[in-house]
Design an enzyme around this catalytic site. Sequence first.
Site, PDB file in Angstrom:
ATOM      1  N   CYS A  35      30.610 -17.924   0.733  1.00  0.00           N
ATOM      2  CA  CYS A  35      30.136 -18.814   1.818  1.00  0.00           C
ATOM      3  C   CYS A  35      29.611 -20.153   1.305  1.00  0.00           C
ATOM      4  CB  CYS A  35      29.076 -18.108   2.645  1.00  0.00           C
ATOM      5  SG  CYS A  35      29.758 -16.674   3.477  1.00  0.00           S
ATOM      6  N   ASN A  56      31.278 -16.498  11.487  1.00  0.00           N
ATOM      7  CA  ASN A  56      31.121 -16.899  10.087  1.00  0.00           C
ATOM      8  C   ASN A  56      32.516 -17.036   9.467  1.00  0.00           C
ATOM      9  OD1 ASN A  56      30.677 -17.066   7.347  1.00  0.00           O
ATOM     10  ND2 ASN A  56      29.155 -15.421   7.278  1.00  0.00           N
ATOM     11  N   HIS A  78      25.298 -23.462   6.686  1.00  0.00           N
ATOM     12  CA  HIS A  78      26.330 -22.419   6.759  1.00  0.00           C
ATOM     13  C   HIS A  78      26.010 -21.542   7.970  1.00  0.00           C
ATOM     14  CE1 HIS A  78      28.908 -19.127   5.968  1.00  0.00           C
ATOM     15  NE2 HIS A  78      27.937 -18.301   5.607  1.00  0.00           N
TER      16      HIS A  78
END
Length: 328
Positions: free
Chosen positions: A115, A285, A255
């Site tokens: 990520c 996500n 994020h």
Amino acid sequence: MKKPSAAITAVHSVVPQKILSNQDLEKMVDTSDEWIVSRTGIKERRIVDNGQTLSDMGSEIVIQICKKRGISPLEVDMVIVGTVTADHRFPSTSNIICDKSGATNAWGFDLSAACSGFIYTLVTGQQFIETEKYKKIIVIGGDVMSSIVSYKDRNTCIIFGDGAGGVLLEPNLEGLGVIDSILKADGSGRDLLIQKYGGSAYPITKENVEHPDAYVYQEGRSVFKFAVTNMADVSAEIMERNNLNGDQVDWLIPHQANLRIIDATANRMGLSKEKVMINIEKYGNTTSGTIPLCIWEWESKLKKGDNIILAAFGGGFTWGSVYLKWAY
Ligand code: UT7
């Protein structure tokens, strides 16, 4: 002579057409829209269809960025791709994107930082611009998480989505662009968020192909604790060392893993909600894709000179923050 900084001069993103809603997931695993929204903030995510690949999204990003900037793909020097879901183990998705988009004078590589993939690639691209040898670098963050998530595992399938975004980096002599960054890694957290099988340590065999470890595994609660602390710490640290207070920061681009982690980071930085880019409800996500997807969606609101903090936390563990001044 003044050294150039690396500034973002164009952005583009691509998300698949197909929407997978919380209601769709209710029919696939034991979950509910109410649970997903209250625990994560996610309402729907995009999922690839009809064989769409990361390199399809990435090559469209290169083509559209070049169009926007009025340049030919042949002028692009490098393409760096942050991803954990490359089209193949090799050759790199960067190679394929360069071929499909006509960026045939470029070289590049894929970078694996889960990520944190986009901030790692951004800072890597920045180094090449600052050498003054490279003038046009496209850094892409994108993932096709649906290719490694099990839609039998409610712990993970509700979180992830597919999508990609990228930015063009060019030299800037006005002091705009990437000003500072803090990148961190701690491999001791590797087992808490991992796709264990499928690499060289545990190749996929006919015996293990159906095993849960062939898909993404996440110990959510433990990762949450690390994420919430580290993302907030690193964002506060970069503000402190650049003498920025909450009023001086125009935007936080976090994020998008969990709304609660984003809120905690914004609170720690002393930022009001309006300054925080959040689109997790639409895309979930997307791993390396989340930050460029936000930049793309908020592009029209950004003003030259805006102080922007990017922050991410992901598998590895990897995490970090970037301070940049918007350049157009
Ligand atoms: O992006 C890279 C880094 N990743 C992150 O930052 C993610 C960090 N972690 C998280 O965002 C959260 O931990 C999750 C959203 C993954 C999970 O939320 P949580 O509040 O930590 O839930 P939990 O895992 O502690 O589970 C709470 C309960 C459990 O039931 P019991 O044991 O309390 O009876 C789970 O079995 O919720 C249950 N549960 C679910 N229930 C309905 C877990 N997943 C689901 C689900 N639907 N999808």
